[in-house]
Design an enzyme around this catalytic site. Sequence first.
Site, PDB file in Angstrom:
ATOM      1  N   ILE A   1     -38.659  15.122  75.335  1.00 53.69           N
ATOM      2  CA  ILE A   1     -39.444  15.646  76.461  1.00 53.69           C
ATOM      3  C   ILE A   1     -40.571  14.685  76.843  1.00 53.69           C
ATOM      4  O   ILE A   1     -41.589  15.084  77.401  1.00 53.69           O
ATOM      5  CB  ILE A   1     -39.970  17.062  76.156  1.00 53.69           C
TER       6      ILE A   1
ATOM      7  N   GLN B   1     -48.633  10.702  71.752  1.00 50.92           N
ATOM      8  CA  GLN B   1     -48.681  12.162  71.730  1.00 50.92           C
ATOM      9  C   GLN B   1     -50.110  12.657  71.557  1.00 50.92           C
ATOM     10  O   GLN B   1     -50.552  13.590  72.217  1.00 50.92           O
ATOM     11  CB  GLN B   1     -47.807  12.691  70.585  1.00 50.92           C
TER      12      GLN B   1
ATOM     13  N   GLU C   1     -48.624  18.673  68.872  1.00 50.37           N
ATOM     14  CA  GLU C   1     -49.487  19.801  69.209  1.00 50.37           C
ATOM     15  C   GLU C   1     -50.804  19.748  68.454  1.00 50.37           C
ATOM     16  O   GLU C   1     -51.828  20.210  68.949  1.00 50.37           O
ATOM     17  CB  GLU C   1     -48.752  21.111  68.944  1.00 50.37           C
TER      18      GLU C   1
END
Lengths: 733, 316
Positions: free
Chosen positions: A470, A626, A693
């Site tokens: 993604i 990220q 995350e």
Amino acid sequence: MKFDTPATTNPIDQMKIVGKPTNRIEGPLKTTGTAPYAYERHDVAANQAYGYVVGSAIAKGRIASMNLDEARAAPGVIAIVTADNAGKLAKGNFNTAKLLGGPDIEHYHQAIALVVADSFEQARAAASLVRVEYTRGKGAYDLAAAIDTAIKPKASFGTEPDTAVGNFAAAFAAAPVQLDARYTTPDHSHAMMEPHATIAAWEGDKLTVWTSNQMIAWSVGDMAKTLGIPKENIRFDSPYIGGGFGGKLFNRADVLLAALGAKASKRPVKVALPRPLMINNTTHRPATIQRVRLGATADGKLTAIGHESWSGDLPGGGPETAVAQTRLLYAGENRMTAMRLAVLDLPEGNAMRAPGEAPGLMALEIAVDELAEKVGMDPVALRVLNDTQVDPEKPSRPFSQRQLNKCLETGAEKFGWSKRAKPGATRDGRWLVGMGVAAAFRNNLNGPSAARVRLAKSGVVTVETDMTDIGTGTYTIIAQTAAEMMGVPLDKVVVKLGDSSFPVSAGSGGQWGANSSTAGVYAACVKLREAVVQKLGLASDAVFADGKVKAGRRSVALGDAAADGELVAEDNMEYGDLAEKFQQSTFGAHFVEAGVDAMTGEIRVRRMLAVCAAGRILNPKAARSQVIGAMTMGAGAALMEELAVDKRFGFFVNHDLAGYEVPVHADIPHQDVIFLDEADPTTSPMKAKGVGELGICGVAAAVANAIYNATGVRVRNYPITLDKLLGKLPDMV
Amino acid sequence: MKSFTYERVDSAAAATAAFTRTPGARFIAGGTNLLDLMKLEIETPSHLIDVSRLALDKIEATAEGGLRIGAMVRNTDLASDARVRRDYGLLTRALVAGASGQLRNKATTAGNLLQRTRCPYFYDTNQPCNKRKPGSGCAAIGGFNRLHAVVGASDACIATHPSDMAVAMRALDAAIETVDAAGKARAIPIADFYRAPGKTPHLETVLAPGELITAVTLPKPVGGTHIYHKVRDRASYAFALISVGAIVQRDGTGRVALGGVGYKPWRVEAAEAALPRGAKPVADGLLAGARTTHENAYKLPLVERTLAGVLAQAKG
């Protein structure tokens, strides 16, 4: 392969390719615009028609009448799909509201029709000719007004609504230092770069969708259920995804309506959700109201920790699990957490990057900062003092690895934390300057993940799995894994992803993708290695390196094992109970320096540092991307991101990227990321955890705490915009 | 988007003639706002007259010592013009505070003046909006209106004008030169260019149908220190919560215009006399009669404080 005992030494530990900061193997396709995203797949099916979605103009009520005559007569129109003519549709397991509404309307911009035409422009023009009369119903749109009606929700994804240990009420009442504060976080939009988009085509009773989706197997299953056809008749293909952040975990209206439009028009149909429709049509991170109570001794030891959260969702939806981290982050003998859920008739709430922890830490980590001030302690020291190496609710469960304190201490040193002054004391020209810190915490999740690997005579290894990339770097870490396992250079590995005809992976979500999917590839490669040594008649302890297989004095080119035909191996990594025996989590510390214009209250982040402890970092370059992306998103949550709710009409008003502001380059001047050197043998043979995350967790609180340190003004309602500071700033010079 | 016809014209006379021939037409130049509005069917012209190739793309000195800026001069070119940077720094600073580099490359001087409000209710055709659909009501009043007007608004509309450039133009006493369908030219002071919303917020300027902007003129330079402070939630690419454009002379006198507070760039000449006495009396004068909502009252102290910062900066 079953992973049920901690990993010992394995080929990944060589770290010849895994663990290296590697450029994305698909990067050139993306930078040259040749990676085909869903809406651009002009070549996959001939004669594609265009679908345009009509969204409901009301939030709750009924369609009284719908007149399609004008739209049908418009140039180029082939078909119009509505709930009236679509046939029986079930609701997917992962959907709260129907993807095609009518006659009942569940939320604003719920899709109620798809107009299919020869061109996009014709479809769009005709869509505005669909005449709809509504009967408005009465809805609930105001979370603050609805919390008195909130109820205890069912456990979702294993998360209980309430937990309690010891006697919180008594301990809190008796605590010499108490903090009791209420915080709010607003609704957030994923605002990923690529809108939801799908091309669908039928061949007889078989459906193919080229789409943009994080969780292929979930979504195939849900589409089968919705359409009432066997899942074997459905193929999903989603090789490139322009961001998801949880917004593409499930099927949205584009997938269903493209399939229905293709059926009705007997042509392949492509549908993208226009940006102004996306925000109310799809899902969002729900707003929360949170109460945090902390009780401590005079020297800063936590004795009572209480965290309650209220959120809303459509009937049948779930809560934002904003108290989840509070169950694990700090020691403290007496604790309680509770989540309550109100019915709101706003669009569907659902997962967005670090659901639960992201908004939960926005509150908790301000509260800890406030407590540190009450105690008169440095907030880094207070956190370090209250560390725990075991699950505080179940002390028999140790953390598999927990280096939160080292993250905090390393960060403090690298950031120059010791230069932090008391609130309101540091000026740089017209700027009030402050530093803030927050802990980052996000659980590590593993899921079963399968892969198939093929060895060709050329020595090329091809990996096939329905895993998705993604934008995270999945292609590259899977290639690194296969290269390390098979002893070949990276350019001898081909990775194919996102196709539901491939073995079922863990998919991308909850930061479980990296460790889970590479573990699946590891398992398949172990099988392929076995097939290779057997084929070559080598000892089972043969070494795979430099494109060769070596055992004793024999050294054979790897490709020779496929000399008379491709070798294929497939396996699924499954997990035992290590995640029950050990609490597997990821940790970090965020440090932020922020400036506040003393005159205007404008807030600008000046620099940011994240220190992360998240197991083995498979590709430090991709992982850093990220984390800095997540830090940027956290800065957005701190300073600007808010879906403005119209409490009369029940919708998010700022439903485009002009109104929903996310950070631009000028907002993010300087970011650093440090990864602690870790390998966690309890998570998988990869010894890795998620990091995508973790990066957002705590960022907004660190910004909020920096603003407090800069100004002496404590804001507990996000986003922290200048109007919330203005009346409290120092008098003008 | 509704179907429309299109023609490109090569002179102002041809443009106005084309308008006379085709009722319901709109002029289009950079298209950075109009095209978006057409896609959403907020604007539904039946015919577009492309004026982007008119030979109105020069910046020339005027006999009075000022500048005449052609209507088609792109925002980027205007901001980077050496004379503008030297003598009208406020204009350059306002321009580069607006939009993005890509948009400024397309957007024209005339189009910038005529861009429409970014009120989110104006942009959502499901919602009532007197500006978009006269008589339908105003959803912003009582709704999400943190960004909305505090001065000059009416019970029918509280939208703001989004332009930064226009704020500078207002402080610089620009005039807008036009030609109408009959070929008659006139110059409209920017102070008189925008219409108060009153009961007819859909009527935004004093331009007659078919009247075409040909140039914007600036009087001779007034010197002073030029400062444009645009206040917004993110550092770039956002419309102003409020903005302050100021020209401050050594003796403390000067001019001030505001953006983000009303339907037009907001300037009250009478209030400027108080400039040597500081921000408060000026802000009081500028915002006299202000009416705020439950969400935008912060704009009043924000104007005063931003102006105070600007005046401090001007003093150096």
